[in-house]
Design a protein around this motif. Structure first.
Motif, mmCIF file in Angstrom:
data_model
loop_
_atom_site.group_PDB
_atom_site.id
_atom_site.type_symbol
_atom_site.label_atom_id
_atom_site.label_comp_id
_atom_site.label_asym_id
_atom_site.label_seq_id
_atom_site.Cartn_x
_atom_site.Cartn_y
_atom_site.Cartn_z
ATOM 1 N N TYR A 82 -14.997 2.646 6.368
ATOM 2 C CA TYR A 82 -13.960 1.618 6.176
ATOM 3 C C TYR A 82 -14.613 0.235 6.048
ATOM 4 O O TYR A 82 -14.839 -0.465 7.023
ATOM 5 C CB TYR A 82 -12.941 1.655 7.327
ATOM 6 N N TYR A 107 -10.153 5.969 3.468
ATOM 7 C CA TYR A 107 -8.847 6.344 4.027
ATOM 8 C C TYR A 107 -8.797 7.802 4.469
ATOM 9 O O TYR A 107 -7.735 8.320 4.786
ATOM 10 C CB TYR A 107 -7.736 6.028 3.002
ATOM 11 N N GLY A 125 -6.839 -9.236 5.724
ATOM 12 C CA GLY A 125 -6.970 -7.806 5.981
ATOM 13 C C GLY A 125 -6.609 -6.928 4.791
ATOM 14 O O GLY A 125 -6.811 -5.729 4.820
ATOM 15 N N GLY A 126 -6.029 -7.537 3.767
ATOM 16 C CA GLY A 126 -5.567 -6.726 2.638
ATOM 17 C C GLY A 126 -4.202 -6.130 2.896
ATOM 18 O O GLY A 126 -3.745 -5.240 2.168
ATOM 19 N N THR A 127 -3.528 -6.641 3.934
ATOM 20 C CA THR A 127 -2.218 -6.093 4.302
ATOM 21 C C THR A 127 -1.183 -6.281 3.194
ATOM 22 O O THR A 127 -0.229 -5.504 3.085
ATOM 23 C CB THR A 127 -1.747 -6.720 5.632
ATOM 24 N N ASN A 175 -0.085 -3.281 1.353
ATOM 25 C CA ASN A 175 0.873 -2.309 1.902
ATOM 26 C C ASN A 175 2.274 -2.515 1.320
ATOM 27 O O ASN A 175 3.174 -1.718 1.565
ATOM 28 C CB ASN A 175 0.960 -2.406 3.424
ATOM 29 N N TYR A 225 1.931 0.675 14.130
ATOM 30 C CA TYR A 225 1.210 -0.178 15.070
ATOM 31 C C TYR A 225 1.845 -0.333 16.446
ATOM 32 O O TYR A 225 2.140 -1.441 16.886
ATOM 33 C CB TYR A 225 0.968 -1.551 14.431
ATOM 34 N N ILE A 248 -10.648 2.289 13.315
ATOM 35 C CA ILE A 248 -10.849 2.428 11.862
ATOM 36 C C ILE A 248 -11.744 1.309 11.345
ATOM 37 O O ILE A 248 -12.656 1.536 10.542
ATOM 38 C CB ILE A 248 -9.487 2.423 11.117
ATOM 39 N N PHE A 288 -6.230 1.737 14.793
ATOM 40 C CA PHE A 288 -6.627 0.876 13.675
ATOM 41 C C PHE A 288 -7.894 0.094 14.006
ATOM 42 O O PHE A 288 -8.782 -0.032 13.159
ATOM 43 C CB PHE A 288 -5.496 -0.061 13.240
ATOM 44 N N GLU A 320 2.095 5.465 3.475
ATOM 45 C CA GLU A 320 1.506 4.143 3.217
ATOM 46 C C GLU A 320 0.999 4.069 1.789
ATOM 47 O O GLU A 320 0.445 5.032 1.284
ATOM 48 C CB GLU A 320 0.327 3.884 4.178
ATOM 49 N N THR A 345 -8.519 8.111 10.829
ATOM 50 C CA THR A 345 -7.406 7.707 9.967
ATOM 51 C C THR A 345 -6.304 8.780 9.968
ATOM 52 O O THR A 345 -5.113 8.461 9.915
ATOM 53 C CB THR A 345 -7.903 7.430 8.530
ATOM 54 N N SER A 367 -1.723 1.430 -0.145
ATOM 55 C CA SER A 367 -2.643 0.327 0.098
ATOM 56 C C SER A 367 -3.208 -0.067 -1.265
ATOM 57 O O SER A 367 -4.172 0.527 -1.754
ATOM 58 C CB SER A 367 -3.729 0.755 1.081
ATOM 59 N N MET A 393 -1.335 7.235 1.355
ATOM 60 C CA MET A 393 -1.488 8.171 2.482
ATOM 61 C C MET A 393 -0.197 8.961 2.578
ATOM 62 O O MET A 393 0.900 8.425 2.439
ATOM 63 C CB MET A 393 -1.731 7.434 3.811
ATOM 64 N N PHE A 425 -4.384 8.172 13.014
ATOM 65 C CA PHE A 425 -3.602 6.952 12.788
ATOM 66 C C PHE A 425 -2.358 7.287 11.959
ATOM 67 O O PHE A 425 -1.232 6.878 12.285
ATOM 68 C CB PHE A 425 -4.489 5.936 12.070
HETATM 69 C C1 AVJ Z 1 -4.520 -3.171 7.813
HETATM 70 C C2 AVJ Z 1 -2.877 -2.564 6.317
HETATM 71 C C3 AVJ Z 1 -4.851 -3.472 5.483
HETATM 72 O O1 AVJ Z 1 -4.232 -0.672 4.204
HETATM 73 O O2 AVJ Z 1 -6.355 -0.682 4.631
HETATM 74 C C4 AVJ Z 1 -6.262 1.459 7.356
HETATM 75 C C5 AVJ Z 1 -4.249 -0.152 7.172
HETATM 76 N N1 AVJ Z 1 -4.411 2.311 6.715
HETATM 77 N N2 AVJ Z 1 -6.444 2.768 7.129
HETATM 78 C C6 AVJ Z 1 -5.190 -0.818 4.975
HETATM 79 C C7 AVJ Z 1 -4.970 1.166 7.083
HETATM 80 C C8 AVJ Z 1 -5.311 3.265 6.759
HETATM 81 C C9 AVJ Z 1 -4.942 -1.238 6.408
HETATM 82 N N3 AVJ Z 1 -4.291 -2.573 6.514
#
Ligand code: AVJ
Length: 323
Positions: free
Chosen positions: A58, A208, A163-165, A168, A41, A52, A49, A284, A215, A286, A254, A218
């Protein structure tokens, strides 16, 4: 006339640079290689993002927004908070829905966005000040995995992590994060957590691995970040975007796959790394959740699930948890 944006920094640019250097060194020396997702980021990564979140594939952002639009009033009433603390604040659409709900419940006085990015915070604060001039806004530059205990303990707080962060984080760090959350909450504070839900793997993978390739850009952006910050010579186009569903862990992974055999030099780390042709590096995870899993993980951290909302399709959930 302009006021000075109120900001507290628990994290400096030097701290961020040092943790990037450490994480990149550790990740690239490991087998298999991996990089943590928090370095996607920078300005370009944040802009990618944002794109996305508008892609047809998404769904999480739209689903979460629908939940907040439908239930912000109830969330505000249940939480009864005068202070919204938002971890990883990012774009402010969701924030506005929550602030509006709290304002309607006549409890809102304070907003505390928390982010690792100084510039993201300044931007969010500036834009919100126009529409919420009566709200006392105070940004905190901090890493939610390290500085939760330092957050201001004022008023009755609703701590939002949207956001579902949380997906991660792998299970160990996730349990530590939730325990740290619990430790920073007073008895009348609440946690508002957004989690993406397990669903058809094809839809998950498409979310994704979008057709427009946003993506993929990204994902490769983390290589640009490393090149700039650590004087690296990654050729991002020499890596292919990979998104796969790990059914055992129930997470999307990812990766970046080296298209050729290549050697990368990272001058500031005095590090040279070799990639075999086809070698994959994780960038990543998720994780996707089920209600019982969320409830179990919250309970393990000393938090009780109080309310659970999903969008009509059942794609995403927002829940409220109490200490
Ligand atoms: C913002 C972290 C929740 O994991 O869906 C989006 C980041 N990575 N596409 C996720 C993300 C690939 C996103 N978050």
């Amino acid at each position: 006339c302009r006021e000075v944006v109120q900001l507290t920094r628990y994290l400096t640019d030097a701290d961020l640079a040092a943790s990037l250097a450490r994480d990149v060194r550790d990740g690239l020396r490991r087998t298999p290689k991996s990089l943590p997702p928090k370095y996607f980021y920078d300005a370009r990564g944040s802009a990618l993002f944002e794109r996305i979140t508008t892609l047809p594939e998404y769904y999480p952002t739209r689903a979460e927004q629908a939940i907040l639009a439908a239930h912000a009033a109830e969330i505000a009433t249940r939480a009864g908070a005068d202070t919204l603390v938002e971890l990883g604040s990012g774009s402010s659409t969701k924030t506005r829905l929550l602030l509006d709900g709290m304002r309607a419940a006549q409890t809102l006085t304070r907003y505390i966005p928390v982010d690792v990015s100084d510039s993201a915070l300044q931007g969010a604060i500036e834009s919100l000040r126009v529409d919420y001039p009566d709200v006392d806004t105070h940004g905190v530059v901090a890493d939610f995995e390290r500085h939760l205990s330092l957050l201001p303990r004022v008023g009755t707080r609703l701590v939002a992590f949207l956001g579902g962060t949380i997906g991660n984080l792998t299970p160990g760090p996730r349990a530590r994060f939730l325990a740290a959350c619990r430790a920073c909450l007073g008895e009348s504070d609440r946690l508002l957590l957004g989690t993406d839900l397990v669903k058809n793997p094809d839809r998950l993978v498409r979310a994704y691995d979008d057709a427009a390739g946003v993506t993929a850009d990204f994902n490769r952006n983390v290589l640009h970040v490393i090149n700039r910050a650590l004087d690296g010579d990654f050729v991002p186009e020499a890596f292919e975007h990979v998104a796969l569903w790990d059914a055992e862990h129930e997470w999307i992974e990812m990766r970046l796959r080296s298209v050729v055999r290549q050697r990368v030099r990272i001058a500031r780390l005095d590090l040279t790394v070799e990639f075999a042709e086809g070698e994959e590096m994780r960038t990543e995870v998720s994780a996707k959740f089920r209600r019982d899993g969320v409830e179990r993980e919250l309970a393990a951290a000393g938090l009780a699930l109080e309310a659970w909302w999903t969008d009509p399709a059942g794609d995403f959930a927002v829940c409220l948890a109490a200490p």
